[in-house]
Scaffold this active site. Structure first.
Site, PDB file in Angstrom:
ATOM      1  N   LYS A 165       0.887  -0.908   0.494  1.00  8.08           N
ATOM      2  CA  LYS A 165      -0.578  -0.084   0.353  1.00  8.08           C
ATOM      3  C   LYS A 165       0.429   0.932   0.219  1.00  8.08           C
ATOM      4  O   LYS A 165       0.628   2.391   0.043  1.00  8.08           O
ATOM      5  CB  LYS A 165      -1.067   0.135   1.235  1.00  8.08           C
ATOM      6  CG  LYS A 165      -2.046  -0.894   0.582  1.00  8.08           C
ATOM      7  CD  LYS A 165      -3.676  -0.602   1.708  1.00  8.08           C
ATOM      8  CE  LYS A 165      -4.159  -1.587   0.844  1.00  8.08           C
ATOM      9  NZ  LYS A 165      -5.533  -1.768   1.851  1.00  8.08           N
ATOM     10  N   LYS A 167      -3.566 -10.221  -6.384  1.00 11.15           N
ATOM     11  CA  LYS A 167      -4.608 -10.197  -5.712  1.00 11.15           C
ATOM     12  C   LYS A 167      -5.859  -9.594  -6.240  1.00 11.15           C
ATOM     13  O   LYS A 167      -5.604  -8.077  -6.448  1.00 11.15           O
ATOM     14  CB  LYS A 167      -4.982 -10.256  -4.279  1.00 11.15           C
ATOM     15  CG  LYS A 167      -6.368 -10.388  -3.011  1.00 11.15           C
ATOM     16  CD  LYS A 167      -5.042  -9.525  -1.787  1.00 11.15           C
ATOM     17  CE  LYS A 167      -5.525  -8.553  -1.427  1.00 11.15           C
ATOM     18  NZ  LYS A 167      -7.222  -8.196  -0.348  1.00 11.15           N
ATOM     19  N   LYS A 189     -10.976  -4.749  -4.216  1.00 10.64           N
ATOM     20  CA  LYS A 189     -11.991  -3.729  -3.921  1.00 10.64           C
ATOM     21  C   LYS A 189     -11.327  -2.542  -4.882  1.00 10.64           C
ATOM     22  O   LYS A 189     -12.572  -1.456  -5.854  1.00 10.64           O
ATOM     23  CB  LYS A 189     -13.208  -3.603  -3.190  1.00 10.64           C
ATOM     24  CG  LYS A 189     -12.409  -3.038  -2.018  1.00 10.64           C
ATOM     25  CD  LYS A 189     -13.422  -3.299  -0.597  1.00 10.64           C
ATOM     26  CE  LYS A 189     -13.252  -3.650   0.668  1.00 10.64           C
ATOM     27  NZ  LYS A 189     -12.590  -3.969   1.084  1.00 10.64           N
TER      28      LYS A 189
END
Ligand code: AQP
Length: 337
Positions: A119, A201, A204
């Site tokens: 992130k 992965k 969303k």
């Protein structure tokens, strides 16, 4: 919930961030597996909005996604009578315990977390303290309820491991306080991959909308996304490391059909990718349609949803307050005479 019958049950805690429209990965990797646990365990299922703000969120959208997620939980089959269904920020002990646990957690171990590194790379202009502290807040979430089990997707294994380490460390330093939790990872669909980059992965918050299938996607969109899914040029429908795209589609098919990989490979033997992708798309679309319809119906009744979340927060608060009081006593915080 009957107080006495709850006492002997093992405790389950899990959560999802209201950080966007949920994907089929969130569904098969987590929420779907919670449904069967409601009767046998004392369950706490949160909407992790405090985790969500570790990356930038539009405040109005965050509020909307929170209610949508509450409706989705119920639409998927969670029964607010059987489990505490609540919003994380409505139970202040999560933040309070997080602060205390921060003091038994080391900066080095947080910097090594895979999600923090991923992130940080993705949000290079916003590497905030919350992003690094995410696993400690997650440890607080789990440990507050003395959870035995944490049903999550495979990507969260590392965070449950660190929650275990923090619990053990705290217990060693201050005396037996926390239960050491265990991650529960499903056999099928523990890590659904992106349809466009199948080594990554499905998320969303992926910027490429064709990479993720959302639970809110209509049938045409679902089928279109599967038709565009990245595969390879060899045309054999078998799972293998060299075929991440096909392997992912097979994993999705099995997770939604409830069949084994061998059965799926056999079913599609000798058939082309076009046929295969259509079958996966139709299977997924048909499975999520009833959930979508129920979520839509529930979202009309805001009074009901607000009531569920208020009641869930009250239930969670009672347990959370008991644990936090004990923690404060252990660390020597003055709590009045
Ligand atoms: N692709 C996936 N396959 C299986 N399980 C998955 N989960 C997430 N992605 C997959 C599981 O869903 C639960 C909720 O996840 P989260 O919202 O707490 O955060 P996340 O793991 O960071 O999920 P996303 O979709 O990737 O969200 P963003 O894009 O906001 O970061 C967890 O149990 C997770 O394991």
């Amino acid at each position: 919930m009957e107080e006495t019958s709850q006492q002997n049950k093992k405790v389950v805690y899990s959560a999802v961030q209201p950080s966007g429209n949920l994907t089929i990965g969130n569904y098969v990797g987590s929420i779907r597996n919670w449904i069967d646990m409601q009767d046998d365990y004392t369950c706490y299922f949160a909407i992790a909005n405090m985790h969500a703000i570790t990356v930038r969120q539009d405040p109005a959208l965050l509020r909307r996604h929170t209610l949508e997620l509450a409706a989705l939980y119920i639409a998927c089959g969670l029964d607010p009578e059987k489990c505490a269904l609540y919003v994380q920020s409505m139970v202040p002990q999560h933040a309070e315990l997080c602060w205390t646990l921060n003091t038994v957690t080391y900066v080095g171990e947080m910097q090594r977390m895979t999600q923090f590194k991923d992130k940080s790379a993705k949000h290079a202009d916003n590497i905030n303290m919350g992003l690094m502290d995410y696993p400690v807040l997650m440890a607080a979430d789990i440990l507050l309820y003395l959870a035995d089990y944490v049903p999550v997707g495979a990507d969260q294994t590392q965070h449950v491991e660190i929650a275990r380490d923090i619990a053990i460390r705290f217990n060693n330093r201050f005396g037996e306080t926390f239960r050491v939790p265990e991650a529960l990872i499903v056999k099928q669909g523990a890590k659904i991959m992106s349809l466009q980059e199948p080594t990554k992965k499905m998320s969303k918050s992926d910027e490429n909308i064709n990479a993720s299938v959302y639970l809110s996607d209509d049938k045409d969109t679902v089928i279109r996304k599967f038709k565009r899914a990245v595969t390879d040029s060899d045309n054999r429908i078998v799972a293998s490391e060299e075929k991440p795209g096909v392997s992912n589609l097979l994993a999705i098919y099995c997770a939604f059909r409830g069949c084994t990989l061998e059965a799926a490979e056999k079913e599609f033997e000798g058939r082309g990718y076009g046929d295969f992708k259509l079958a996966v798309g139709e299977t997924v679309a048909d499975a999520i349609a009833p959930v979508q319809a129920e979520q839509k119906r529930l979202l009309v009744d805001k009074t009901y949803l607000n009531g569920v979340l208020k009641e869930g927060a009250e239930r969670a608060f009672k347990t959370a307050r008991r644990t936090l009081n004990k923690v404060y006593r252990k660390v020597g915080f003055y709590q009045g005479e």
